[in-house]
Structure formats: structure tokens, C-alpha cells
Design a protein around this motif. Structure first.
Motif, mmCIF file in Angstrom:
data_model
loop_
_atom_site.group_PDB
_atom_site.id
_atom_site.type_symbol
_atom_site.label_atom_id
_atom_site.label_comp_id
_atom_site.label_asym_id
_atom_site.label_seq_id
_atom_site.Cartn_x
_atom_site.Cartn_y
_atom_site.Cartn_z
ATOM 1 N N GLU A 182 -65.359 14.991 -30.804
ATOM 2 C CA GLU A 182 -65.766 14.121 -29.917
ATOM 3 C C GLU A 182 -63.960 14.257 -28.944
ATOM 4 O OE1 GLU A 182 -64.895 11.831 -33.772
ATOM 5 O OE2 GLU A 182 -65.305 13.092 -33.041
ATOM 6 N N ASP A 183 -63.691 14.740 -29.532
ATOM 7 C CA ASP A 183 -62.078 14.635 -29.103
ATOM 8 C C ASP A 183 -61.304 16.004 -28.144
ATOM 9 O OD1 ASP A 183 -61.732 12.039 -28.672
ATOM 10 O OD2 ASP A 183 -60.546 11.464 -30.717
ATOM 11 N N GLN A 184 -62.046 16.965 -29.093
ATOM 12 C CA GLN A 184 -62.121 18.340 -29.381
ATOM 13 C C GLN A 184 -60.590 19.167 -29.618
ATOM 14 O OE1 GLN A 184 -64.334 20.326 -25.293
ATOM 15 N NE2 GLN A 184 -62.042 21.307 -25.017
ATOM 16 N N CYS A 185 -60.095 18.701 -30.343
ATOM 17 C CA CYS A 185 -58.965 18.620 -30.941
ATOM 18 C C CYS A 185 -59.034 19.436 -32.902
ATOM 19 C CB CYS A 185 -58.094 17.939 -30.428
ATOM 20 S SG CYS A 185 -58.254 15.755 -31.244
ATOM 21 N N LEU A 186 -57.793 19.138 -33.178
ATOM 22 C CA LEU A 186 -57.678 19.899 -34.910
ATOM 23 C C LEU A 186 -56.143 19.090 -35.150
ATOM 24 C CD1 LEU A 186 -57.806 23.184 -34.293
ATOM 25 C CD2 LEU A 186 -59.557 21.937 -35.341
ATOM 26 N N LYS A 187 -56.826 18.144 -36.135
ATOM 27 C CA LYS A 187 -55.029 17.228 -36.902
ATOM 28 C C LYS A 187 -55.162 18.702 -38.089
ATOM 29 C CE LYS A 187 -56.197 14.598 -40.319
ATOM 30 N NZ LYS A 187 -56.441 13.326 -41.073
ATOM 31 N N ILE A 188 -53.534 18.654 -37.059
ATOM 32 C CA ILE A 188 -52.330 19.823 -38.033
ATOM 33 C C ILE A 188 -51.611 19.106 -38.954
ATOM 34 C CG2 ILE A 188 -51.041 21.710 -37.468
ATOM 35 C CD1 ILE A 188 -53.846 22.451 -37.279
ATOM 36 N N CYS A 189 -51.335 19.698 -40.189
ATOM 37 C CA CYS A 189 -50.338 19.080 -41.013
ATOM 38 C C CYS A 189 -49.386 19.890 -41.066
ATOM 39 C CB CYS A 189 -50.902 18.963 -42.306
ATOM 40 S SG CYS A 189 -49.493 18.099 -43.312
ATOM 41 N N ASP A 190 -47.646 19.462 -40.317
ATOM 42 C CA ASP A 190 -46.785 20.516 -39.688
ATOM 43 C C ASP A 190 -45.859 20.859 -41.581
ATOM 44 O OD1 ASP A 190 -44.172 21.631 -39.337
ATOM 45 O OD2 ASP A 190 -44.175 20.349 -37.352
ATOM 46 N N VAL A 191 -46.552 22.149 -41.646
ATOM 47 C CA VAL A 191 -46.193 22.432 -42.651
ATOM 48 C C VAL A 191 -44.199 22.593 -43.006
ATOM 49 C CG1 VAL A 191 -47.554 24.138 -43.708
ATOM 50 C CG2 VAL A 191 -45.825 25.334 -42.112
ATOM 51 N N LYS A 192 -43.353 22.587 -42.197
ATOM 52 C CA LYS A 192 -41.966 22.545 -41.844
ATOM 53 C C LYS A 192 -41.325 21.033 -42.279
ATOM 54 C CE LYS A 192 -39.298 25.286 -40.215
ATOM 55 N NZ LYS A 192 -38.764 26.064 -39.032
ATOM 56 N N GLY A 238 -43.256 18.292 -41.833
ATOM 57 C CA GLY A 238 -44.460 16.891 -42.725
ATOM 58 C C GLY A 238 -45.048 15.929 -42.452
ATOM 59 N N LYS A 239 -44.701 15.997 -40.821
ATOM 60 C CA LYS A 239 -45.562 15.671 -39.947
ATOM 61 C C LYS A 239 -47.668 15.342 -39.382
ATOM 62 C CE LYS A 239 -42.742 13.431 -36.191
ATOM 63 N NZ LYS A 239 -41.894 13.372 -35.761
ATOM 64 N N GLU A 240 -48.063 15.063 -39.361
ATOM 65 C CA GLU A 240 -49.246 15.265 -38.652
ATOM 66 C C GLU A 240 -49.002 15.494 -37.333
ATOM 67 O OE1 GLU A 240 -52.659 12.606 -40.421
ATOM 68 O OE2 GLU A 240 -52.090 13.624 -42.014
ATOM 69 N N ARG A 241 -50.022 15.714 -36.596
ATOM 70 C CA ARG A 241 -49.884 16.013 -34.636
ATOM 71 C C ARG A 241 -51.694 16.224 -35.102
ATOM 72 N NH1 ARG A 241 -47.658 21.108 -35.862
ATOM 73 N NH2 ARG A 241 -48.804 22.705 -35.026
ATOM 74 N N LEU A 242 -51.618 15.669 -33.323
ATOM 75 C CA LEU A 242 -53.196 15.914 -32.849
ATOM 76 C C LEU A 242 -52.653 17.486 -31.445
ATOM 77 C CD1 LEU A 242 -55.660 13.181 -32.044
ATOM 78 C CD2 LEU A 242 -54.946 15.321 -34.261
ATOM 79 N N ILE A 243 -53.658 17.653 -31.973
ATOM 80 C CA ILE A 243 -53.787 19.265 -30.240
ATOM 81 C C ILE A 243 -55.146 19.812 -29.688
ATOM 82 C CG2 ILE A 243 -51.884 20.935 -31.830
ATOM 83 C CD1 ILE A 243 -53.637 22.753 -32.887
ATOM 84 N N PRO A 244 -55.491 19.476 -28.847
ATOM 85 C CA PRO A 244 -56.596 20.029 -28.478
ATOM 86 C C PRO A 244 -56.437 21.225 -28.021
ATOM 87 C CG PRO A 244 -54.571 19.428 -26.600
ATOM 88 C CD PRO A 244 -54.140 18.925 -28.293
ATOM 89 N N ILE A 245 -57.695 21.814 -28.640
ATOM 90 C CA ILE A 245 -57.709 22.705 -28.090
ATOM 91 C C ILE A 245 -58.900 23.114 -27.244
ATOM 92 C CG2 ILE A 245 -57.786 23.620 -30.458
ATOM 93 C CD1 ILE A 245 -60.938 23.222 -31.523
ATOM 94 N N SER A 246 -59.568 24.635 -26.667
ATOM 95 C CA SER A 246 -60.425 24.392 -25.618
ATOM 96 C C SER A 246 -62.144 24.948 -26.188
ATOM 97 C CB SER A 246 -60.446 26.347 -25.526
ATOM 98 O OG SER A 246 -60.363 26.897 -26.052
ATOM 99 N N LYS A 247 -62.804 24.391 -25.603
ATOM 100 C CA LYS A 247 -64.189 24.974 -25.930
ATOM 101 C C LYS A 247 -64.930 25.688 -26.412
ATOM 102 C CE LYS A 247 -68.639 23.178 -26.135
ATOM 103 N NZ LYS A 247 -68.683 22.016 -26.934
ATOM 104 N N ASN A 248 -63.842 27.039 -25.976
ATOM 105 C CA ASN A 248 -64.005 28.824 -26.543
ATOM 106 C C ASN A 248 -63.727 28.073 -27.544
ATOM 107 O OD1 ASN A 248 -65.718 29.393 -24.312
ATOM 108 N ND2 ASN A 248 -63.848 30.218 -23.296
ATOM 109 N N LEU A 249 -62.508 27.653 -28.118
ATOM 110 C CA LEU A 249 -62.684 28.068 -30.002
ATOM 111 C C LEU A 249 -62.717 27.004 -30.159
ATOM 112 C CD1 LEU A 249 -59.954 29.578 -31.558
ATOM 113 C CD2 LEU A 249 -58.753 27.740 -30.401
ATOM 114 N N LEU A 250 -63.602 26.078 -29.876
ATOM 115 C CA LEU A 250 -64.374 25.488 -31.109
ATOM 116 C C LEU A 250 -65.265 25.920 -31.078
ATOM 117 C CD1 LEU A 250 -64.446 22.360 -32.229
ATOM 118 C CD2 LEU A 250 -65.656 21.708 -30.412
ATOM 119 N N ASN A 251 -65.908 26.317 -30.388
ATOM 120 C CA ASN A 251 -67.379 27.028 -30.210
ATOM 121 C C ASN A 251 -68.023 28.546 -31.187
ATOM 122 O OD1 ASN A 251 -68.992 25.668 -28.439
ATOM 123 N ND2 ASN A 251 -68.537 27.410 -27.149
ATOM 124 N N VAL A 252 -66.239 29.191 -31.467
ATOM 125 C CA VAL A 252 -65.242 29.725 -32.816
ATOM 126 C C VAL A 252 -65.772 29.350 -34.032
ATOM 127 C CG1 VAL A 252 -63.551 31.522 -33.489
ATOM 128 C CG2 VAL A 252 -64.780 31.862 -30.931
#
Length: 328
Positions: free
Chosen positions: A169-179, A181-195
Motif C-alpha cells: 500500500e505504501d510501495q516500500c520495503l522494510k529493511i533491517c540495517d545489518v551494520k 541494527g536499525k530498521e528503515r523504510l525505503i520507497p521503491i518504484s512501481k517497476n521494482l515492485l512488479n519485479v
């Protein structure tokens, strides 16, 4: 990780300092190890009052047998930052100079947009051999390389993406920072979501027992993809795309996709006239940097790769990145 105990006159202050860093989102594990050594050093010296002296600092700075210059630099920087914290809370404390050490001159490989497209095409044409086992992540490689190149996230972050981390719904990915340890949301394109959705369709064609993993990117046998497996297929894709080494022995690495994303993004923003005071904090947060100073590295790379933008970068970076000041 086992609980670390401190015993010197600085014990309470170190614990407060570590708690502050944790609240700010830092993992701080390596730093805690050095603070433990600093605490022990203070105990052996019989320190009885809070606040470092120049004599203490000079003794702490002495290079140990077989110690690398980098490790010595880290030890002194730990003292510098902790001493600065003590000053902030009202103690008189000496701030040492950071020792010079020979930094790596390694220059990452920066992919052009044409090369990135060639890499995608090569990944799409990868084929498993007749004797390929189920222990392969080849099916996920086209999607993984597109995510790495399009978002600049780290390889450890992409293999940790779970199906539940895709927020449609927000067209984003939740990422857990491996360095950090923090979580962040990153927006992605519609094309990448389709991939990603296209990959999931192929993923769901695997036997039922093999698709139970919570992780998005899995091998044919259902286990999570590994960094080493991704690196092998990435190298194969680079060869198929006929992407040449920029220098002899300087083979493109998976992590160079992250560097390329940052440099190309920064160059595009500068070319579009976007103020660096706006773009740098955005890029810094997007990539999971702890502070904007970590992004300075990409400003320098961008100047090297796009000399036509040098004047625009210089005019802003004079104020954003002031020269480091040593304190006596």
C-alpha cells in the motif's frame, strides 16, 4: 553477547554513555570492547577522578606490539569521543589528536546506467547447468540484482528481506540495517515492485514444502539465499555482460552496486539542480548511514566520476563538511 562489566572510576559514566548510544540506535558492540579495555587501563593506572589528562591520553595512544595503525586509530578515537561526552556533561577532560594512518586508496567500480542494463540482461539469461543442485539461488538473481542496483541496500540486507517486509500500500520495503541494527523504510518504484511480484510467482511454483520460508529470496530447496551464492552468480553476470575491469585486478564487486547507486543518485540530483542541503540528508537516510558525514565519501566519488559537476558540489560542500578540528 555477554554482559560487559566495568570497574574503574569511569564505570558509571561508561555505562551511561553506552546506554545513550543504544538509545540513539547504535549497536556499539565493537566500541564496547574498546571501552572495556579503556576501563581496565584506567583501573591499572589507579585513576581516582573522572576526566582524562594529557598524560593518560599519551600512555593510551602508545602503539602496542603488532598493532595495526588502523586499530590504534580506533582506540584513540574511542577515547576522543568518550572524553568529548565527559566534557558535554560537565567534566574537564583532555581531547587527544587522532593519529594519522594510511587509509585505503581502493576505488570502487562505478557502473554506468548502460552497464547496469547489460547486467540485468545477463542475469535474465542465466541458466542452470544440467548438474546444478537444488542448492542454488539462480532463480532469485534477476530480482536481487535489480533491488541491489535500484536501492543501494547491502547484500546482507537483501537476503534478510522477509515476505512480510513488502508493504504494497505504501510501495516500500522494510529493511533491517545489518551494520547498525536499525530498521528503515525505503520507497521503491512501481517497476521494482512488479519485479518482486514476478519473482514471487516463480517462487510459488516450487514444491509446497520449499516455499514455507519467511524470507523472500530462497534457493530451489527452500533455504534462504546466501551472500556467497549471490556473489558467484553476480560474477557470472558481469562476465556475460562483458563489463571490463576499470583497472587490472579491479574486478567489480556486488557492493559496488551500492556505491554506484549513491554516486549516480547524487549526480542526478545535482544535475537537476536539487540543493545538496536537501539531497544529502535524504540519501544518507535512504542508505542507512548513521550520520551525514558517512555520505561525504560519495560526494568525493561523484566529483571524480562527474568532473562537470565539480563546481556545483564544491560550492555546497564547503559548508556541509567543515575541516576537522583537533583539540589540544
Amino acid at each position: 553477547m555477554a554482559k560487559i562489566y566495568y570497574y574503574s572510576i569511569y564505570a558509571d559514566k561508561i555505562q551511561e554513555y553506552v546506554r545513550l548510544k543504544h538509545k540513539l540506535g547504535y549497536q556499539f558492540k565493537k566500541q564496547e570492547y574498546h571501552l572495556k579495555q579503556l576501563d581496565r587501563f584506567a583501573s591499572l593506572r589507579g585513576e581516582t577522578s573522572v576526566g582524562f589528562t594529557k598524560a593518560f591520553s599519551d600512555d593510551w595512544e602508545i602503539k602496542k606490539n603488532h598493532e595495526t595503525e588502523r586499530n590504534r586509530y580506533i582506540r584513540v578515537s574511542i577515547l576522543l569521543h568518550f572524553s568529548s561526552y565527559l566534557r558535554d556533561i560537565g567534566y574537564e577532560s583532555y581531547l587527544p589528536k587522532l593519529p594519522a594512518y594510511k587509509r585505503s586508496t581502493y576505488m570502487p567500480y562505478i557502473f554506468s546506467k548502460i552497464q547496469i542494463e547489460a547486467l540485468y540482461k545477463a542475469a535474465d539469461e542465466l541458466r542452470a547447468g544440467r548438474n546444478t543442485s537444488m542448492n542454488t539461488c539462480i532463480m532469485a538473481i534477476p530480482a536481487i540484482l535489480r533491488i541491489l542496483a535500484s536501492t543501494g541496500i547491502r547484500i546482507g540486507e537483501v537476503i534478510n528481506i522477509k515476505i512480510s517486509d513488502i508493504i504494497h500500500e505504501d510501495q516500500c520495503l522494510k529493511i533491517c540495517d545489518v551494520k547498525n541494527g536499525k530498521e528503515r523504510l525505503i520507497p521503491i518504484s512501481k517497476n521494482l515492485l512488479n519485479v518482486i511480484e514476478s519473482y514471487k510467482k516463480f517462487r510459488n511454483l516450487l514444491p509446497e514444502k520449499n516455499i514455507q520460508s519467511e524470507y523472500l529470496f530462497i534457493k530451489l530447496d527452500g533455504r534462504r539465499c546466501t551472500a556467497n551464492g549471490i556473489r558467484r552468480w553476480f560474477s557470472k553476470s558481469v562476465q556475460m555482460a562483458k563489463i571490463r575491469e576499470s583497472n587490472p585486478g579491479h574486478t567489480p564487486r556486488v557492493h559496488d552496486l551500492r556505491h554506484s547507486f549513491a554516486v549516480n543518485s547524487l549526480a542526478s540530483m545535482v544535475a537537476d539542480g536539487i540543493d545538496l542541503y536537501v539531497s544529502l540528508p535524504i540519501l544518507s537516510n535512504y542508505m542507512g548511514h548513521q550520520n551525514i558525514q558517512a555520505t561525504e565519501y560519495y560526494v568525493r566519488l561523484t566529483k571524480n566520476m562527474f568532473p562537470d559537476l565539480s563546481d556545483s558540489l564544491d560550492s555546497t560542500c564547503i559548508d556541509i563538511f567543515p575541516k576537522f578540528k583537533n583539540y589540544e
